[in-house]
Design a protein around this motif. Sequence first.
Motif, PDB file in Angstrom:
ATOM      1  N   MET A   1      25.778  53.834  48.089  1.00  0.00           N
ATOM      2  CA  MET A   1      27.269  54.539  48.305  1.00  0.00           C
ATOM      3  C   MET A   1      28.109  53.634  48.731  1.00  0.00           C
ATOM      4  SD  MET A   1      28.336  57.458  48.482  1.00  0.00           S
ATOM      5  CE  MET A   1      29.765  58.392  49.047  1.00  0.00           C
ATOM      6  N   GLN A   2      27.983  52.641  49.528  1.00  0.00           N
ATOM      7  CA  GLN A   2      29.119  51.883  49.981  1.00  0.00           C
ATOM      8  C   GLN A   2      29.540  50.981  48.738  1.00  0.00           C
ATOM      9  OE1 GLN A   2      28.850  49.047  53.557  1.00  0.00           O
ATOM     10  NE2 GLN A   2      28.984  47.523  52.154  1.00  0.00           N
ATOM     11  N   ALA A   3      28.623  50.494  47.818  1.00  0.00           N
ATOM     12  CA  ALA A   3      29.147  49.638  46.511  1.00  0.00           C
ATOM     13  C   ALA A   3      30.083  50.404  45.748  1.00  0.00           C
ATOM     14  CB  ALA A   3      27.996  49.189  45.793  1.00  0.00           C
ATOM     15  N   ARG A   4      30.005  52.197  45.755  1.00  0.00           N
ATOM     16  CA  ARG A   4      30.854  52.783  44.836  1.00  0.00           C
ATOM     17  C   ARG A   4      31.948  53.017  45.399  1.00  0.00           C
ATOM     18  NH1 ARG A   4      25.796  55.906  44.013  1.00  0.00           N
ATOM     19  NH2 ARG A   4      26.618  57.299  45.648  1.00  0.00           N
ATOM     20  N   VAL A   5      32.148  53.018  46.842  1.00  0.00           N
ATOM     21  CA  VAL A   5      33.373  53.476  47.610  1.00  0.00           C
ATOM     22  C   VAL A   5      34.101  52.086  48.098  1.00  0.00           C
ATOM     23  CG1 VAL A   5      34.255  54.357  49.492  1.00  0.00           C
ATOM     24  CG2 VAL A   5      32.315  55.446  48.638  1.00  0.00           C
ATOM     25  N   LEU A   6      33.661  51.244  48.267  1.00  0.00           N
ATOM     26  CA  LEU A   6      34.288  49.872  48.692  1.00  0.00           C
ATOM     27  C   LEU A   6      33.720  48.719  47.370  1.00  0.00           C
ATOM     28  CD1 LEU A   6      34.123  49.850  52.455  1.00  0.00           C
ATOM     29  CD2 LEU A   6      35.875  50.447  50.895  1.00  0.00           C
ATOM     30  N   PRO A   7      34.413  48.220  46.699  1.00  0.00           N
ATOM     31  CA  PRO A   7      33.856  47.445  45.637  1.00  0.00           C
ATOM     32  C   PRO A   7      33.535  46.172  46.090  1.00  0.00           C
ATOM     33  CG  PRO A   7      36.388  48.277  44.873  1.00  0.00           C
ATOM     34  CD  PRO A   7      35.714  48.742  46.450  1.00  0.00           C
ATOM     35  N   GLN A   8      33.866  45.630  47.213  1.00  0.00           N
ATOM     36  CA  GLN A   8      33.520  44.430  47.601  1.00  0.00           C
ATOM     37  C   GLN A   8      32.922  44.508  49.226  1.00  0.00           C
ATOM     38  OE1 GLN A   8      33.584  41.632  45.826  1.00  0.00           O
ATOM     39  NE2 GLN A   8      34.914  42.786  44.222  1.00  0.00           N
ATOM     40  N   GLY A   9      32.567  45.573  49.541  1.00  0.00           N
ATOM     41  CA  GLY A   9      32.020  45.944  50.761  1.00  0.00           C
ATOM     42  C   GLY A   9      33.065  45.883  51.898  1.00  0.00           C
ATOM     43  N   TRP A  10      32.448  46.364  53.427  1.00  0.00           N
ATOM     44  CA  TRP A  10      33.357  46.506  54.282  1.00  0.00           C
ATOM     45  C   TRP A  10      33.953  44.925  54.789  1.00  0.00           C
ATOM     46  CZ3 TRP A  10      35.260  50.727  56.157  1.00  0.00           C
ATOM     47  CH2 TRP A  10      34.743  51.755  55.911  1.00  0.00           C
ATOM     48  N   ARG A  11      33.293  43.968  54.727  1.00  0.00           N
ATOM     49  CA  ARG A  11      33.687  42.723  55.112  1.00  0.00           C
ATOM     50  C   ARG A  11      34.968  42.538  54.557  1.00  0.00           C
ATOM     51  NH1 ARG A  11      29.299  37.882  55.566  1.00  0.00           N
ATOM     52  NH2 ARG A  11      28.688  39.564  57.029  1.00  0.00           N
ATOM     53  N   ASP A  12      34.782  42.414  53.114  1.00  0.00           N
ATOM     54  CA  ASP A  12      36.133  42.086  52.242  1.00  0.00           C
ATOM     55  C   ASP A  12      37.146  42.940  52.592  1.00  0.00           C
ATOM     56  OD1 ASP A  12      37.386  40.633  50.076  1.00  0.00           O
ATOM     57  OD2 ASP A  12      37.770  42.580  49.449  1.00  0.00           O
ATOM     58  N   LEU A  13      36.945  44.339  52.820  1.00  0.00           N
ATOM     59  CA  LEU A  13      38.087  45.203  53.196  1.00  0.00           C
ATOM     60  C   LEU A  13      38.709  44.747  54.532  1.00  0.00           C
ATOM     61  CD1 LEU A  13      39.571  47.584  52.751  1.00  0.00           C
ATOM     62  CD2 LEU A  13      37.891  48.951  53.803  1.00  0.00           C
ATOM     63  N   LEU A  14      37.689  44.558  55.558  1.00  0.00           N
ATOM     64  CA  LEU A  14      38.523  44.283  56.856  1.00  0.00           C
ATOM     65  C   LEU A  14      39.170  42.776  56.792  1.00  0.00           C
ATOM     66  CD1 LEU A  14      35.296  44.832  59.323  1.00  0.00           C
ATOM     67  CD2 LEU A  14      37.541  46.249  58.982  1.00  0.00           C
ATOM     68  N   ARG A  15      38.591  42.059  55.815  1.00  0.00           N
ATOM     69  CA  ARG A  15      39.385  40.580  55.578  1.00  0.00           C
ATOM     70  C   ARG A  15      40.843  40.843  54.945  1.00  0.00           C
ATOM     71  NH1 ARG A  15      36.225  38.579  52.118  1.00  0.00           N
ATOM     72  NH2 ARG A  15      34.712  37.711  53.495  1.00  0.00           N
ATOM     73  N   GLN A  16      41.016  41.821  54.036  1.00  0.00           N
ATOM     74  CA  GLN A  16      42.357  42.076  53.420  1.00  0.00           C
ATOM     75  C   GLN A  16      43.264  42.890  54.458  1.00  0.00           C
ATOM     76  OE1 GLN A  16      42.602  40.526  50.602  1.00  0.00           O
ATOM     77  NE2 GLN A  16      40.351  40.314  50.874  1.00  0.00           N
ATOM     78  N   VAL A  17      42.729  43.682  55.276  1.00  0.00           N
ATOM     79  CA  VAL A  17      43.508  44.511  56.049  1.00  0.00           C
ATOM     80  C   VAL A  17      43.988  43.331  57.195  1.00  0.00           C
ATOM     81  CG1 VAL A  17      43.433  46.035  58.043  1.00  0.00           C
ATOM     82  CG2 VAL A  17      42.322  46.694  56.111  1.00  0.00           C
TER      83      VAL A  17
ATOM     84  N   LEU B   1      45.973  50.717  48.320  1.00  0.00           N
ATOM     85  CA  LEU B   1      44.620  51.067  48.513  1.00  0.00           C
ATOM     86  C   LEU B   1      44.072  51.613  46.986  1.00  0.00           C
ATOM     87  CD1 LEU B   1      44.911  53.312  51.742  1.00  0.00           C
ATOM     88  CD2 LEU B   1      43.533  51.377  51.335  1.00  0.00           C
ATOM     89  N   TYR B   2      45.084  52.164  46.211  1.00  0.00           N
ATOM     90  CA  TYR B   2      44.503  52.745  44.855  1.00  0.00           C
ATOM     91  C   TYR B   2      44.285  51.310  44.124  1.00  0.00           C
ATOM     92  CZ  TYR B   2      44.820  54.304  40.241  1.00  0.00           C
ATOM     93  OH  TYR B   2      44.792  54.457  38.818  1.00  0.00           O
ATOM     94  N   LEU B   3      44.819  50.312  44.244  1.00  0.00           N
ATOM     95  CA  LEU B   3      44.418  49.087  43.599  1.00  0.00           C
ATOM     96  C   LEU B   3      43.266  48.750  43.918  1.00  0.00           C
ATOM     97  CD1 LEU B   3      48.077  47.199  43.323  1.00  0.00           C
ATOM     98  CD2 LEU B   3      46.594  48.040  41.339  1.00  0.00           C
ATOM     99  N   TYR B   4      43.043  48.482  45.179  1.00  0.00           N
ATOM    100  CA  TYR B   4      41.681  47.989  45.831  1.00  0.00           C
ATOM    101  C   TYR B   4      40.703  48.669  45.346  1.00  0.00           C
ATOM    102  CZ  TYR B   4      38.498  45.767  49.051  1.00  0.00           C
ATOM    103  OH  TYR B   4      37.356  45.179  49.695  1.00  0.00           O
TER     104      TYR B   4
ATOM    105  N   HIS C   1      41.081  49.546  40.887  1.00  0.00           N
ATOM    106  CA  HIS C   1      41.349  48.201  40.003  1.00  0.00           C
ATOM    107  C   HIS C   1      41.065  46.860  40.930  1.00  0.00           C
ATOM    108  CE1 HIS C   1      42.985  50.660  36.724  1.00  0.00           C
ATOM    109  NE2 HIS C   1      43.499  51.312  37.556  1.00  0.00           N
ATOM    110  N   ASN C   2      40.182  46.781  41.418  1.00  0.00           N
ATOM    111  CA  ASN C   2      39.689  45.771  42.368  1.00  0.00           C
ATOM    112  C   ASN C   2      39.843  44.499  41.869  1.00  0.00           C
ATOM    113  OD1 ASN C   2      37.483  43.852  43.911  1.00  0.00           O
ATOM    114  ND2 ASN C   2      38.834  45.377  45.511  1.00  0.00           N
ATOM    115  N   ARG C   3      39.640  44.260  40.411  1.00  0.00           N
ATOM    116  CA  ARG C   3      39.731  42.965  39.961  1.00  0.00           C
ATOM    117  C   ARG C   3      41.294  42.388  39.873  1.00  0.00           C
ATOM    118  NH1 ARG C   3      37.082  42.398  34.300  1.00  0.00           N
ATOM    119  NH2 ARG C   3      38.376  44.385  33.922  1.00  0.00           N
ATOM    120  N   SER C   4      41.954  43.313  39.713  1.00  0.00           N
ATOM    121  CA  SER C   4      43.552  43.145  39.831  1.00  0.00           C
ATOM    122  C   SER C   4      44.285  42.987  40.992  1.00  0.00           C
ATOM    123  CB  SER C   4      44.421  43.964  38.937  1.00  0.00           C
ATOM    124  OG  SER C   4      43.860  44.044  37.497  1.00  0.00           O
ATOM    125  N   PHE C   5      43.542  43.588  42.193  1.00  0.00           N
ATOM    126  CA  PHE C   5      44.163  43.739  43.558  1.00  0.00           C
ATOM    127  C   PHE C   5      44.527  42.440  44.189  1.00  0.00           C
ATOM    128  CE2 PHE C   5      43.551  43.341  48.186  1.00  0.00           C
ATOM    129  CZ  PHE C   5      44.222  44.168  48.522  1.00  0.00           C
TER     130      PHE C   5
END
Length: 268
Positions: A1-17, A94-97, A100-104
């Motif tokens: 489920m996490q892989a479908r919602v967050l392309p790179q997982g929580w760790r990467d999302l927190l890193r970007q934030v 957020l939409y890009l992440y 379209h994660n590869r372009s984010f």
Amino acid sequence: MQARVLPQGWRDLLRQVSLFVSTFLVYDVVRGLVEGRGKAAFENARELISIERTLHLFVEPSVQAWASGSHVLMVGASWLYVNAQTSITIGALLYLYLRHNRSFYFVRNMLMIAMPIALIGYLVFPTAPPRFLPEWGFADTVSDLTPVNNSHSSAFLSALFNPYAAVPSMHVAFALMIGWPLARLARRSAARVLWVLYPFLMTFVIVVTANHFILDALLGALTAAIAAYGALCLARVRPAAWRFAGVPGARVPVARPPVAAARARASG
């Protein structure tokens, strides 16, 4: 489920934030350094007016006077100015992440390059926005038509924003750095057209609300162009992670079988 919602997982999302939050904290420090330079900011604003008059570009008071004939237009422009750097930009990122994660990461790198350029501009050339110069016929429509007190004497505004950060216009820079990628990625023609027009709309908004001069907008566009070039250079260093990817309709070369390739060379 996490892989479908967050392309790179929580760790990467927190890193970007964390990266974006750190950037804005640095901005806040620079804002503090610029505070107290109000006299220089007003002198620089009058210098910009002088330059624009020499170049026959000083049309901002006339544009605002024309737009003021429509209350709906001015209310819409004022609210769009208030929300452009928050709701629209954050929503687009957020939409890009997520979609379209590869372009984010290419877009992220553009923003990370553009912000230091803007900070240098704020330090070297603090500039009061047109709304602080009513003697030239400007009105502060954001303060007049929205609950946001846009005055340089507002304690709330001073706590969150640099009131003398007019050069370059980051509203225009962000609109270009968000609008161009989303126009490239949009699958529907209507969405593509809207994102292409978004930077032009934002330029109109910052002028009719008396938040920026036309030269501010041009320097904002230049900032975005330099940031895009910098992101392209970074993409060459790490193409697998930082290049702009996923453009719909892009032609992908297909490897031909050896026999088919030989026949193609023979017939060519």
